[in-house]
Design a protein around this motif. Structure first.
Motif, PDB file in Angstrom:
ATOM      1  N   ILE A  53      -7.752  37.932  -6.628  1.00 23.00           N
ATOM      2  CA  ILE A  53      -8.734  38.622  -6.346  1.00 23.00           C
ATOM      3  C   ILE A  53      -8.933  39.055  -4.791  1.00 23.00           C
ATOM      4  O   ILE A  53      -8.942  40.260  -4.613  1.00 23.00           O
ATOM      5  CB  ILE A  53     -10.201  37.654  -6.534  1.00 23.00           C
ATOM      6  CG1 ILE A  53     -10.264  37.632  -8.234  1.00 23.00           C
ATOM      7  CG2 ILE A  53     -11.264  38.546  -6.250  1.00 23.00           C
ATOM      8  CD1 ILE A  53     -10.618  38.701  -9.103  1.00 23.00           C
ATOM      9  N   LEU A  54      -8.820  38.120  -4.137  1.00 22.73           N
ATOM     10  CA  LEU A  54      -8.722  38.320  -2.683  1.00 22.73           C
ATOM     11  C   LEU A  54      -7.472  39.289  -2.334  1.00 22.73           C
ATOM     12  O   LEU A  54      -7.523  39.904  -1.146  1.00 22.73           O
ATOM     13  CB  LEU A  54      -8.855  36.989  -2.044  1.00 22.73           C
ATOM     14  CG  LEU A  54     -10.287  36.198  -2.019  1.00 22.73           C
ATOM     15  CD1 LEU A  54     -10.019  35.245  -0.969  1.00 22.73           C
ATOM     16  CD2 LEU A  54     -11.376  37.347  -1.853  1.00 22.73           C
ATOM     17  N   GLY A  55      -6.347  38.944  -2.868  1.00 20.79           N
ATOM     18  CA  GLY A  55      -5.090  39.879  -2.648  1.00 20.79           C
ATOM     19  C   GLY A  55      -5.191  41.312  -3.036  1.00 20.79           C
ATOM     20  O   GLY A  55      -4.403  42.059  -2.086  1.00 20.79           O
ATOM     21  N   ILE A  56      -5.816  41.589  -3.762  1.00 15.15           N
ATOM     22  CA  ILE A  56      -5.984  43.049  -4.163  1.00 15.15           C
ATOM     23  C   ILE A  56      -7.212  43.573  -3.331  1.00 15.15           C
ATOM     24  O   ILE A  56      -7.072  45.008  -3.088  1.00 15.15           O
ATOM     25  CB  ILE A  56      -6.020  43.117  -5.820  1.00 15.15           C
ATOM     26  CG1 ILE A  56      -4.799  42.586  -6.650  1.00 15.15           C
ATOM     27  CG2 ILE A  56      -6.505  44.614  -6.036  1.00 15.15           C
ATOM     28  CD1 ILE A  56      -4.831  42.804  -8.000  1.00 15.15           C
ATOM     29  N   LEU A  57      -8.290  42.842  -3.254  1.00 10.89           N
ATOM     30  CA  LEU A  57      -9.407  43.481  -2.534  1.00 10.89           C
ATOM     31  C   LEU A  57      -9.101  43.727  -0.990  1.00 10.89           C
ATOM     32  O   LEU A  57      -8.021  43.282  -0.931  1.00 10.89           O
ATOM     33  CB  LEU A  57     -10.490  42.397  -2.404  1.00 10.89           C
ATOM     34  CG  LEU A  57     -11.054  42.180  -3.905  1.00 10.89           C
ATOM     35  CD1 LEU A  57     -12.377  41.213  -3.617  1.00 10.89           C
ATOM     36  CD2 LEU A  57     -11.459  43.480  -4.331  1.00 10.89           C
ATOM     37  N   GLU A  58      -9.874  44.741  -0.366  1.00 12.15           N
ATOM     38  CA  GLU A  58      -9.146  45.123   1.064  1.00 12.15           C
ATOM     39  C   GLU A  58     -10.294  44.031   1.834  1.00 12.15           C
ATOM     40  O   GLU A  58     -11.335  43.509   1.410  1.00 12.15           O
ATOM     41  CB  GLU A  58      -9.570  46.352   1.315  1.00 12.15           C
ATOM     42  CG  GLU A  58      -8.796  47.341   0.602  1.00 12.15           C
ATOM     43  CD  GLU A  58      -8.782  48.840   0.768  1.00 12.15           C
ATOM     44  OE1 GLU A  58      -9.888  49.316   1.241  1.00 12.15           O
ATOM     45  OE2 GLU A  58      -7.900  49.592   0.027  1.00 12.15           O
ATOM     46  N   ASP A  59     -10.085  44.040   3.013  1.00  6.63           N
ATOM     47  CA  ASP A  59     -10.667  43.146   4.214  1.00  6.63           C
ATOM     48  C   ASP A  59     -12.368  43.692   3.851  1.00  6.63           C
ATOM     49  O   ASP A  59     -13.004  42.705   3.938  1.00  6.63           O
ATOM     50  CB  ASP A  59     -10.377  43.485   5.561  1.00  6.63           C
ATOM     51  CG  ASP A  59      -9.085  42.931   5.695  1.00  6.63           C
ATOM     52  OD1 ASP A  59      -8.589  42.254   4.844  1.00  6.63           O
ATOM     53  OD2 ASP A  59      -8.245  43.188   6.808  1.00  6.63           O
ATOM     54  N   ILE A 109      -4.252  34.836   3.035  1.00  6.41           N
ATOM     55  CA  ILE A 109      -4.828  34.985   4.151  1.00  6.41           C
ATOM     56  C   ILE A 109      -5.998  35.259   4.231  1.00  6.41           C
ATOM     57  O   ILE A 109      -6.753  34.977   5.054  1.00  6.41           O
ATOM     58  CB  ILE A 109      -3.947  36.295   5.020  1.00  6.41           C
ATOM     59  CG1 ILE A 109      -2.396  35.819   5.285  1.00  6.41           C
ATOM     60  CG2 ILE A 109      -4.343  36.839   6.255  1.00  6.41           C
ATOM     61  CD1 ILE A 109      -1.496  36.941   5.528  1.00  6.41           C
ATOM     62  N   ARG A 110      -6.448  36.180   3.287  1.00  2.32           N
ATOM     63  CA  ARG A 110      -8.055  36.694   3.455  1.00  2.32           C
ATOM     64  C   ARG A 110      -8.950  35.489   2.831  1.00  2.32           C
ATOM     65  O   ARG A 110     -10.026  35.386   3.234  1.00  2.32           O
ATOM     66  CB  ARG A 110      -8.198  37.708   2.274  1.00  2.32           C
ATOM     67  CG  ARG A 110      -7.792  39.123   2.754  1.00  2.32           C
ATOM     68  CD  ARG A 110      -8.103  40.209   1.788  1.00  2.32           C
ATOM     69  NE  ARG A 110      -7.550  41.517   2.457  1.00  2.32           N
ATOM     70  CZ  ARG A 110      -6.626  42.267   2.002  1.00  2.32           C
ATOM     71  NH1 ARG A 110      -6.302  42.248   0.591  1.00  2.32           N
ATOM     72  NH2 ARG A 110      -6.321  43.416   2.340  1.00  2.32           N
TER      73      ARG A 110
END
Length: 181
Positions: A7-13, A165-166
């Motif tokens: 989820i967090l890997g595909i979403l943007e910051d 990282i996110r």
């Protein structure tokens, strides 16, 4: 232990920033049920700290999965609007970020870029979980965080690293706004 962070890997910051702003922090005690099989839920949850066990109500002592920080819960019910097919219980004191369905749906309606990334990440997560389930059908207990790396494409592996990282960034952001996480 590697976390599933699609989820967090595909979403943007800025998407992750929106989740932090739109979500509500919720603490759960050891043994507290967050999601009960067959009972509708109106939110999706991201585990910030702690651990959860997934079980089927007809066999509450037979856990079928363990979920930990960075994992998403309630995604199937979010997608299909059906009651959950399993019960999710905190197995230690835990904290989740809860995003209400109505709030998330408004964002999805208003931001097509976010909607694309959100549904792509959910599809990837559900696909990996299904592949893991099929692969481990004969196992008594599936640890979704211990995926066979052969199941992951290089893009998916990169997304998991970026998701890590996110997730760390999300946790720092939440600590800044809500001390005690």
């Amino acid at each position: 232990m590697e976390r599933i962070l699609f989820i967090l890997g595909i979403l943007e910051d800025e998407d992750v920033d929106w989740l932090v702003t739109a979500g509500t922090r919720r603490e759960l005690a050891d043994g507290e049920v967050l999601i009960r099989e067959g009972e509708l839920i109106d939110a999706i949850y991201l585990i910030l700290t702690g651990q959860f066990l997934v079980s089927l109500d007809h066999s509450p002592k037979a856990y079928i999965a363990r979920l930990s920080s960075g994992e998403v819960m309630g995604e199937m019910s979010f997608v299909d609007h059906l009651p959950p097919s399993a019960t999710v219980t905190a197995s230690e004191p835990s904290v989740v970020l809860m995003v209400e369905r109505s709030v998330l749906n408004r964002k999805l309606d208003q931001d097509i870029g976010f909607a694309k990334r959100w549904y792509q990440s959910l599809a990837t997560l559900l696909s990996i979980r299904l592949r893991g389930t099929v692969k481990h059908l004969e196992a008594e207990f599936w640890e979704p965080t211990e995926l066979n790396q052969a199941l992951l494409s290089s893009d998916m592996a990169d997304n998991m690293k970026l998701g890590g990282i996110r997730f760390d960034w999300l946790m720092r952001r939440l600590r800044d706004t809500e001390p005690g996480i």
